[in-house]
Design a protein around this motif. Structure first.
Motif, PDB file in Angstrom:
ATOM      1  N   GLU A 279      -8.017  16.698  -6.363  1.00  0.00           N
ATOM      2  CA  GLU A 279      -6.943  16.226  -5.477  1.00  0.00           C
ATOM      3  C   GLU A 279      -7.517  15.408  -4.322  1.00  0.00           C
ATOM      4  N   THR A 280      -8.536  15.963  -3.681  1.00  0.00           N
ATOM      5  CA  THR A 280      -9.052  15.319  -2.470  1.00  0.00           C
ATOM      6  C   THR A 280      -9.787  14.025  -2.773  1.00  0.00           C
ATOM      7  N   ARG A 281     -10.615  14.031  -3.808  1.00  0.00           N
ATOM      8  CA  ARG A 281     -11.363  12.806  -4.111  1.00  0.00           C
ATOM      9  C   ARG A 281     -10.408  11.671  -4.502  1.00  0.00           C
ATOM     10  N   THR A 282      -9.283  12.026  -5.142  1.00  0.00           N
ATOM     11  CA  THR A 282      -8.283  11.010  -5.484  1.00  0.00           C
ATOM     12  C   THR A 282      -7.644  10.467  -4.214  1.00  0.00           C
ATOM     13  N   LYS A 283      -7.289  11.392  -3.305  1.00  0.00           N
ATOM     14  CA  LYS A 283      -6.652  10.945  -2.053  1.00  0.00           C
ATOM     15  C   LYS A 283      -7.622  10.095  -1.232  1.00  0.00           C
ATOM     16  N   MET A 284      -8.908  10.450  -1.267  1.00  0.00           N
ATOM     17  CA  MET A 284      -9.901   9.667  -0.516  1.00  0.00           C
ATOM     18  C   MET A 284      -9.973   8.227  -1.053  1.00  0.00           C
ATOM     19  N   ALA A 285      -9.921   8.107  -2.387  1.00  0.00           N
ATOM     20  CA  ALA A 285      -9.971   6.770  -3.003  1.00  0.00           C
ATOM     21  C   ALA A 285      -8.750   5.955  -2.577  1.00  0.00           C
ATOM     22  N   GLU A 286      -7.602   6.627  -2.529  1.00  0.00           N
ATOM     23  CA  GLU A 286      -6.368   5.918  -2.160  1.00  0.00           C
ATOM     24  C   GLU A 286      -6.384   5.519  -0.686  1.00  0.00           C
ATOM     25  N   MET A 287      -6.932   6.411   0.151  1.00  0.00           N
ATOM     26  CA  MET A 287      -7.030   6.094   1.586  1.00  0.00           C
ATOM     27  C   MET A 287      -7.949   4.910   1.822  1.00  0.00           C
ATOM     28  N   ALA A 288      -9.089   4.926   1.136  1.00  0.00           N
ATOM     29  CA  ALA A 288     -10.045   3.818   1.290  1.00  0.00           C
ATOM     30  C   ALA A 288      -9.380   2.514   0.863  1.00  0.00           C
ATOM     31  N   ALA A 289      -8.591   2.580  -0.230  1.00  0.00           N
ATOM     32  CA  ALA A 289      -7.887   1.380  -0.707  1.00  0.00           C
ATOM     33  C   ALA A 289      -6.882   0.900   0.336  1.00  0.00           C
ATOM     34  N   LEU A 290      -6.115   1.829   0.902  1.00  0.00           N
ATOM     35  CA  LEU A 290      -5.113   1.444   1.909  1.00  0.00           C
ATOM     36  C   LEU A 290      -5.777   0.802   3.126  1.00  0.00           C
ATOM     37  N   ASN A 291      -6.934   1.321   3.507  1.00  0.00           N
ATOM     38  CA  ASN A 291      -7.669   0.743   4.645  1.00  0.00           C
ATOM     39  C   ASN A 291      -8.076  -0.699   4.352  1.00  0.00           C
ATOM     40  N   ILE A 292      -8.556  -0.916   3.135  1.00  0.00           N
ATOM     41  CA  ILE A 292      -8.983  -2.281   2.760  1.00  0.00           C
ATOM     42  C   ILE A 292      -7.779  -3.216   2.689  1.00  0.00           C
ATOM     43  N   ILE A 293      -6.713  -2.752   2.054  1.00  0.00           N
ATOM     44  CA  ILE A 293      -5.513  -3.596   1.915  1.00  0.00           C
ATOM     45  C   ILE A 293      -5.004  -4.013   3.301  1.00  0.00           C
ATOM     46  N   ALA A 294      -4.925  -3.043   4.222  1.00  0.00           N
ATOM     47  CA  ALA A 294      -4.427  -3.358   5.566  1.00  0.00           C
ATOM     48  C   ALA A 294      -5.329  -4.393   6.243  1.00  0.00           C
ATOM     49  N   ALA A 295      -6.632  -4.145   6.193  1.00  0.00           N
ATOM     50  CA  ALA A 295      -7.555  -5.059   6.890  1.00  0.00           C
ATOM     51  C   ALA A 295      -7.469  -6.472   6.321  1.00  0.00           C
ATOM     52  N   LEU A 296      -7.392  -6.571   4.994  1.00  0.00           N
ATOM     53  CA  LEU A 296      -7.383  -7.905   4.386  1.00  0.00           C
ATOM     54  C   LEU A 296      -6.024  -8.597   4.532  1.00  0.00           C
ATOM     55  N   GLU A 297      -4.992  -7.805   4.881  1.00  0.00           N
ATOM     56  CA  GLU A 297      -3.681  -8.417   5.169  1.00  0.00           C
ATOM     57  C   GLU A 297      -3.513  -8.652   6.669  1.00  0.00           C
ATOM     58  N   GLY A 298      -4.611  -8.486   7.407  1.00  0.00           N
ATOM     59  CA  GLY A 298      -4.577  -8.771   8.847  1.00  0.00           C
ATOM     60  C   GLY A 298      -3.943  -7.676   9.679  1.00  0.00           C
TER      61      GLY A 298
ATOM     62  N   MET B 182      -8.810 -12.265  -2.734  1.00  0.00           N
ATOM     63  CA  MET B 182      -9.915 -11.707  -1.973  1.00  0.00           C
ATOM     64  C   MET B 182     -10.687 -10.699  -2.833  1.00  0.00           C
ATOM     65  N   LYS B 183     -11.913 -10.464  -2.441  1.00  0.00           N
ATOM     66  CA  LYS B 183     -12.805  -9.701  -3.319  1.00  0.00           C
ATOM     67  C   LYS B 183     -13.357  -8.439  -2.648  1.00  0.00           C
ATOM     68  N   VAL B 184     -13.361  -7.369  -3.426  1.00  0.00           N
ATOM     69  CA  VAL B 184     -13.834  -6.086  -2.918  1.00  0.00           C
ATOM     70  C   VAL B 184     -15.021  -5.633  -3.763  1.00  0.00           C
ATOM     71  N   TYR B 185     -16.099  -5.184  -3.090  1.00  0.00           N
ATOM     72  CA  TYR B 185     -17.220  -4.606  -3.830  1.00  0.00           C
ATOM     73  C   TYR B 185     -17.211  -3.094  -3.618  1.00  0.00           C
ATOM     74  N   VAL B 186     -17.271  -2.346  -4.727  1.00  0.00           N
ATOM     75  CA  VAL B 186     -17.261  -0.879  -4.689  1.00  0.00           C
ATOM     76  C   VAL B 186     -18.628  -0.409  -5.171  1.00  0.00           C
TER      77      VAL B 186
ATOM     78  N   MET C 104      -4.822   0.582  -6.920  1.00  0.00           N
ATOM     79  CA  MET C 104      -4.053   0.114  -5.756  1.00  0.00           C
ATOM     80  C   MET C 104      -4.573  -1.232  -5.270  1.00  0.00           C
ATOM     81  N   LEU C 105      -5.893  -1.379  -5.295  1.00  0.00           N
ATOM     82  CA  LEU C 105      -6.491  -2.656  -4.859  1.00  0.00           C
ATOM     83  C   LEU C 105      -6.098  -3.784  -5.815  1.00  0.00           C
ATOM     84  N   ARG C 106      -6.233  -3.487  -7.103  1.00  0.00           N
ATOM     85  CA  ARG C 106      -5.906  -4.532  -8.102  1.00  0.00           C
ATOM     86  C   ARG C 106      -4.435  -4.883  -8.059  1.00  0.00           C
TER      87      ARG C 106
END
Ligand code: NAD
Length: 322
Positions: free
Chosen positions: A294-313, A1-5, A16-18
């Motif tokens: 710290e926060t911008r890194t955590k935000m990137a990881e959160m966004a990744a987790l949201n995408i991973i969850a959605a694409l795994e149903g 699956m493909k993600v556009y950033v 995390m996405l890769r």
């Protein structure tokens, strides 16, 4: 699956996405993509997810260019850059990055409050300009915070954390207005609820804004309301620019209707309303309230987790209820 950033974000989220086998394409532009650039970029492949920023307008035209998309992961807590109706009409999920940036934004809000009341910006410019010729009893008199009243508009996550620092760190009294009365907020910070925004403005020494940008909060602070504030009062806005009528604010600061203001967000950002930058009694930062490593890194990881969850149903951990 493909993600556009849509723009460079901290690497850990992309990794995390890769690592989950997702293909990640990131805009190479060093800046915000125009609508046409974003549409053209999305048309180049069949993307399943978009990781976008608060500077990207996601509307029907953009969505039509990416018909396979299942999730829009906004790299922000606010979602006012999305046409939520258009996104949900297509059955696309929306996720954001709440909580992780709460403390950072609250600390920046306090940095701005202290910069206003201790006149840090003015004094810094003065000192650098070589105007300091010796200690003087009347030089840059500011305002103490202890014993003063903080007025919080929007007692949500960030408003609560600002109230925490005001109550525990600065011995301030806390009053607030929110569309929902918040008993925990009252108990934790000995805060008093006022039934209208106007009442908070009349009684507070420092007013801090933490509401989301909605039709109902656009120009929440306008000429009439600035006129209700104390002449010695200060206003700080780290929410969204259009919540404050910036022309009205410039007029009020010029006419000394209020003593000072601090803004991290602007009505037409990145443009500043005419006259704002020339005023000495305002502190300006370029929408950086959540900008710590710290926060911008955590935000990137959160966004990744949201995408991973959605694409795994699965349900994304920070699904925005629409
Ligand atoms: P939140 O949802 O936890 O809190 C918002 C609060 O505002 C809620 O308690 C809600 O009831 C209240 N509210 C809604 N409409 C209102 C109204 N008309 N009058 C009074 N209160 C109202 O959100 P949060 O995490 O605290 O974030 C608040 C806002 O801060 C976000 O929406 C975002 O726009 C902004 N923000 C800015 C930055 C920045 O970089 N400057 C960073 C993060 C968040």
């Amino acid at each position: 699956m493909k993600v556009y950033v849509t723009r460079q974000i901290p690497e850990s989220g992309l990794k995390m996405l890769r690592d989950r086998g997702l293909s990640v394409t990131m805009s190479e532009k060093d800046g915000v993509l125009s609508k046409t650039e974003l549409v053209n970029a999305l048309k180049e492949d069949a993307y399943d997810a978009i990781l976008c920023l608060l500077t990207d307008t996601i509307d029907e035209e953009v969505l039509a260019a990416a018909p396979q998309v299942k999730i829009i992961a906004n790299y922000a807590v606010g979602t006012n850059n999305l046409d939520v109706k258009a996104v949900t009409a297509r059955g696309i999920q929306i996720a954001n990055t709440p909580d992780v940036l709460t403390e950072t934004v609250a600390e920046h809000t306090f940095a701005l409050i202290l910069a206003m009341t201790s006149r840090i910006g003015e004094a810094d410019r003065f000192t650098r300009a070589g105007k300091f010729v010796g200690w003087a009893p009347m030089l840059f008199l500011g305002t103490d915070l202890a014993g003063k009243t903080l007025g919080v508009l929007g007692a949500g996550r960030i408003g609560s954390r600002v109230a925490y620092h005001a109550h525990n760190g600065f011995d301030m009294d806390v009053i607030y207005y929110d569309v929902h009365q918040n008993e925990l907020f009252e108990k934790d910070y000995h805060a008093t609820y006022f039934e209208t925004v106007d009442d908070v403005l009349k009684h507070a020494d420092v007013v801090t804004i933490h509401v989301p940008l909605l039709d109902s909060t656009k120009h929440l602070i306008n000429t009439r309301r600035l006129g209700m504030m104390k002449e010695s009062g200060y206003l700080v806005n780290t929410s969204r620019g259009p919540v404050v009528d910036e022309v009205a604010l410039v007029d009020a600061l010029r006419a000394k209707i209020i003593r000072g203001a601090a803004l991290d967000v602007f009505e037409n950002e990145p443009a500043l309303t005419a006259g704002l930058a020339e005023l000495e009694n305002v502190v300006l930062t370029p929408h950086i309230a959540s900008a710590t490593e710290e926060t911008r890194t955590k935000m990137a990881e959160m966004a990744a987790l949201n995408i991973i969850a959605a694409l795994e149903g699965k349900i994304p951990p920070n699904l925005v209820k629409t």
